[in-house]
Write a protein that holds these residues in place. Sequence first.
Motif, short mmCIF file in Angstrom:
data_model
loop_
_atom_site.label_atom_id
_atom_site.label_comp_id
_atom_site.label_asym_id
_atom_site.label_seq_id
_atom_site.Cartn_x
_atom_site.Cartn_y
_atom_site.Cartn_z
N ALA A 17 49.27 53.99 64.54
CA ALA A 17 48.93 52.86 65.41
C ALA A 17 47.98 51.98 64.63
CB ALA A 17 48.29 53.34 66.71
N ALA A 18 48.06 50.68 64.83
CA ALA A 18 47.19 49.76 64.12
C ALA A 18 46.94 48.52 64.96
CB ALA A 18 47.81 49.36 62.77
N GLU A 19 45.73 48.01 64.84
CA GLU A 19 45.37 46.74 65.46
C GLU A 19 45.76 45.65 64.47
OE1 GLU A 19 43.98 46.44 68.58
OE2 GLU A 19 44.28 48.60 68.69
N ILE A 20 46.77 44.86 64.82
CA ILE A 20 47.30 43.86 63.89
C ILE A 20 47.38 42.51 64.58
CG2 ILE A 20 49.21 43.23 62.37
CD1 ILE A 20 50.11 46.15 62.47
N ASP A 21 47.01 41.47 63.88
CA ASP A 21 47.21 40.10 64.33
C ASP A 21 48.45 39.58 63.61
OD1 ASP A 21 47.21 37.45 65.03
OD2 ASP A 21 45.19 37.04 64.27
N LEU A 22 49.59 39.59 64.30
CA LEU A 22 50.83 39.15 63.65
C LEU A 22 50.90 37.64 63.46
CD1 LEU A 22 53.55 41.53 65.16
CD2 LEU A 22 52.32 41.70 62.98
N ALA A 23 49.88 36.91 63.95
CA ALA A 23 49.80 35.48 63.66
C ALA A 23 49.08 35.24 62.33
CB ALA A 23 49.08 34.75 64.79
N ALA A 24 48.43 36.27 61.81
CA ALA A 24 47.78 36.16 60.50
C ALA A 24 48.84 36.31 59.41
CB ALA A 24 46.71 37.25 60.35
N PRO A 25 48.63 35.68 58.27
CA PRO A 25 49.63 35.79 57.21
C PRO A 25 49.88 37.22 56.75
CG PRO A 25 48.08 34.04 56.73
CD PRO A 25 47.53 34.78 57.92
N SER A 26 51.13 37.54 56.58
CA SER A 26 51.53 38.81 55.98
C SER A 26 51.68 38.57 54.48
CB SER A 26 52.84 39.30 56.59
OG SER A 26 53.87 38.37 56.36
N LEU A 27 52.02 39.62 53.76
CA LEU A 27 52.04 39.53 52.30
C LEU A 27 53.37 39.99 51.75
CD1 LEU A 27 50.05 39.14 49.81
CD2 LEU A 27 49.86 41.61 49.86
N ARG A 28 53.89 39.23 50.81
CA ARG A 28 55.04 39.66 50.01
C ARG A 28 54.66 39.43 48.56
NH1 ARG A 28 60.63 38.24 53.08
NH2 ARG A 28 60.36 39.81 54.68
N CYS A 29 54.86 40.47 47.76
CA CYS A 29 54.43 40.46 46.37
C CYS A 29 55.63 40.70 45.46
CB CYS A 29 53.38 41.57 46.20
SG CYS A 29 52.79 41.81 44.52
N ASN A 30 55.53 40.19 44.24
CA ASN A 30 56.61 40.39 43.27
C ASN A 30 56.21 41.32 42.13
OD1 ASN A 30 54.84 38.77 41.84
ND2 ASN A 30 56.44 37.47 40.97
N GLY A 118 52.02 39.08 41.85
CA GLY A 118 51.45 40.28 41.26
C GLY A 118 52.04 40.59 39.89
N TRP A 119 53.26 40.15 39.66
CA TRP A 119 53.92 40.39 38.37
C TRP A 119 53.08 39.86 37.22
CZ3 TRP A 119 58.35 43.13 37.53
CH2 TRP A 119 58.90 43.08 36.26
N HIS A 120 52.43 38.69 37.45
CA HIS A 120 51.62 38.05 36.42
C HIS A 120 50.13 38.15 36.71
CE1 HIS A 120 55.59 35.98 36.04
NE2 HIS A 120 55.37 36.32 34.78
N ASP A 121 49.73 39.01 37.63
CA ASP A 121 48.32 39.16 38.02
C ASP A 121 47.71 37.85 38.51
OD1 ASP A 121 47.40 41.71 38.15
OD2 ASP A 121 46.60 41.77 36.11
N GLU A 122 48.51 37.04 39.15
CA GLU A 122 48.04 35.77 39.73
C GLU A 122 48.03 35.95 41.25
OE1 GLU A 122 46.97 33.13 38.14
OE2 GLU A 122 47.45 33.88 36.13
N TRP A 123 47.04 36.67 41.76
CA TRP A 123 47.01 37.08 43.16
C TRP A 123 46.70 35.94 44.12
CZ3 TRP A 123 49.27 41.52 43.76
CH2 TRP A 123 49.30 42.40 42.67
N ASP A 124 46.22 34.82 43.60
CA ASP A 124 45.90 33.68 44.45
C ASP A 124 46.96 32.59 44.39
OD1 ASP A 124 43.47 34.80 45.31
OD2 ASP A 124 42.50 34.16 43.45
N ALA A 125 48.10 32.90 43.79
CA ALA A 125 49.16 31.91 43.64
C ALA A 125 50.52 32.55 43.93
CB ALA A 125 49.15 31.33 42.23
N PRO A 126 51.43 31.79 44.48
CA PRO A 126 52.77 32.34 44.69
C PRO A 126 53.56 32.35 43.38
CG PRO A 126 52.71 30.06 45.41
CD PRO A 126 51.30 30.42 45.00
#
Length: 133
Positions: A17-30, A118-126
């Motif tokens: 069980a988890a308290e989640i705000d599904l209106a907050a951005p989720s994450l997809r990483c490469n 994540g592939w290029h360690d650029e965690w603040d950029a898509p």
Amino acid sequence: MKKTYHGSCHCGAVRFAAEIDLAAPSLRCNCSYCLKIRCWASLVPPADFRLLAGEADLSEYRFGEHRERHYFCRHCGVRPFGRGDSLRSGPFVGIGVNCLDDASAAELAQIPITFVDGWHDEWDAPPQETRHL
């Protein structure tokens, strides 16, 4: 707004069980791992996560700098959550959004997605390409 959601692996051995705000951005990483498992995660503070069943049914996988613990059910192979400690945001639990049992299709369709390179360690950029993620 945060709401309690319940989730599980495919066979049901691992439940949480988890308290989640599904209106907050989720994450997809490469990164090399997330790309292969097609990770789609909502990050929550550890205090907002409760493992309800299946601790003994979990196996753990770590790679790279070993900052993140990727858990998967040793019976069905599904990865319902992972734990990590980001240099930018501190400790977190990454909930596999697709493992939420009581989130409706309409709720899932509305979740904003943040893509990280994540592939290029650029965690603040898509990454340049996200259609395959």
